[in-house]
Write an enzyme that holds these catalytic residues in place. Structure first.
Site, PDB file in Angstrom:
ATOM      1  CG  ASP A  78       6.723  -3.043  -1.688  1.00 18.42           C
ATOM      2  OD1 ASP A  78       6.692  -4.066  -2.013  1.00 18.42           O
ATOM      3  OD2 ASP A  78       5.543  -2.266  -0.333  1.00 18.42           O
ATOM      4  CG  ASP A 110       1.092  -6.403  -7.278  1.00 15.97           C
ATOM      5  OD1 ASP A 110       0.495  -7.478  -7.799  1.00 15.97           O
ATOM      6  OD2 ASP A 110       0.305  -5.732  -6.852  1.00 15.97           O
ATOM      7  N   GLY A 192      -1.969  -4.155   5.004  1.00 16.86           N
ATOM      8  CA  GLY A 192      -2.574  -2.628   6.102  1.00 16.86           C
ATOM      9  C   GLY A 192      -3.423  -1.736   5.120  1.00 16.86           C
ATOM     10  CG  HIS A 227       3.820  -8.017  -0.344  1.00 12.93           C
ATOM     11  ND1 HIS A 227       3.935  -7.165  -1.056  1.00 12.93           N
ATOM     12  CD2 HIS A 227       5.155  -8.673  -0.956  1.00 12.93           C
ATOM     13  CE1 HIS A 227       5.226  -7.397  -1.454  1.00 12.93           C
ATOM     14  NE2 HIS A 227       5.253  -8.046  -1.330  1.00 12.93           N
ATOM     15  N   GLY A 228       2.031  -7.917   4.247  1.00 16.47           N
ATOM     16  CA  GLY A 228       1.426  -6.759   4.522  1.00 16.47           C
ATOM     17  C   GLY A 228       1.823  -8.418   6.413  1.00 16.47           C
ATOM     18  CB  THR A 252       0.516  -0.715   8.543  1.00 18.81           C
ATOM     19  OG1 THR A 252      -0.104  -1.268   7.006  1.00 18.81           O
ATOM     20  CG2 THR A 252      -0.786  -0.200   8.869  1.00 18.81           C
TER      21      THR A 252
END
Ligand code: 13P
Length: 298
Positions: A78, A110, A192, A227-228, A252
């Site tokens: 990731d 990223d 998170g 994501h998230g 998270t």
């Protein structure tokens, strides 16, 4: 060979990805996938060996070779940022090369903190390297906030202004020029928090701008990544999957539960991770049992 994420995308379903910031979390996550007959990705991000206790990408690969379950899981690298959440430059290419050398099945670069042209340049470098050995690449365009140490504007302000949202026109250009396989987009989703002070706070319930997602899917024409994924309402998750989201990242929800129970014992913390991962797969993402749907194609 077509990746599982691409198969999921064609079938309008998705693959869950679970982050592993502490190595003992991996076994119960794998068990949850196996017991719910779900295919999923075991993931580690650079910040999880820099700021938590993942150790290194090699140590995660070693643990994966012990507990991973062929047919149920694959190993994904990731977020490897080009510029990290603290504004530091990262030697992203050598980190990603190390992951490919030790057997990761897919990787993420990223470059979302860079201007478009530079993000394209960095992503292209990773695509060349990974595709030469047949591995898919995920990249990010737009800003999925949350990991930065500085305070953010209120979530309502972010969402209503669309600040950081991925631009559809740029998404089309980005995909065409980089040849990337999967694209992480920003549509109201947020990571998170990870700072010492806030890492145990309950994560806010983010919303998703599904109309914006439709435009992005149209422009990008490849699987999109959410994501998230912790704490997003089920209805949004389901619409996101219907509209091109084929991979959903969860960190998270399982990290907080592990940290909370760690003082009691590692095995209790592992049990809690197992139950939380099962609940997320069955209730929150409704992806439990995706294995049979994906397997038809193999
Ligand atoms: P959450 O921490 O919100 O689950 O997000 C995980 C993630 O996107 C990791 O890349």
């Amino acid at each position: 060979m077509e990746s599982k994420v691409n198969i999921a995308w064609r079938k309008a379903t998705a693959i869950p990805g679970f982050n592993i910031p502490y190595r003992p979390m991996m076994a119960p996550v794998v068990q949850a996938l196996v017991d719910t007959r779900t295919f999923g990705l075991i993931m580690v991000a650079r910040l999880e060996w820099e700021k938590f206790q993942a150790g290194s990408l090699e140590e995660i690969a070693k643990e994966y070779s012990r507990v991973g379950q062929e047919g149920f899981t694959q190993l994904h690298l990731d977020h490897v940022p080009v510029i990290d959440e603290d504004g530091q430059k990262v030697d992203f290419l050598s980190i990603i090369k190390r992951a490919l050398d030790c057997g990761y099945d897919s990787v993420m670069v990223d470059g979302s903190r860079l201007p478009l042209k530079e993000n394209i340049w960095c992503t292209k470098k990773v695509v060349e390297m990974a595709h030469s050995i047949g591995k898919p690449v995920e990249a990010e365009l737009g800003a999925v906030f949350g990991h930065e140490p500085r305070p953010l504007p209120s979530y309502e302000e972010l969402f209503s202004s669309g600040q950081g949202f991925t631009d559809p026109e740029q998404a089309g250009i980005f995909v065409k020029e980089t040849g990337v396989d999967w694209l992480s987009v920003a549509i109201g989703n947020i990571h998170g928090a990870i700072s010492q002070a806030s890492s145990q706070q309950p994560k806010l319930q983010a919303r998703l701008d599904i109309e914006h997602l439709k435009k992005l899917q149209q422009a990008a024409g490849i699987p999109l990544v959410l994501h998230g994924g912790t704490g997003i309402k089920k209805e949004y998750i389901q619409s996101a999957i219907k509209n091109g989201t084929a991979k959903i990242n969860i960190a998270t929800a399982i990290r907080q539960v592990y940290q909370r129970w760690l003082d009691t014992s590692v095995s209790k913390a592992q049990q809690e991770v197992y139950h939380t991962a099962c609940r997320i797969l069955k209730d929150e993402l409704a992806l439990a049992g995706n294995l049979d749907l994906l397997r038809e194609e193999v």
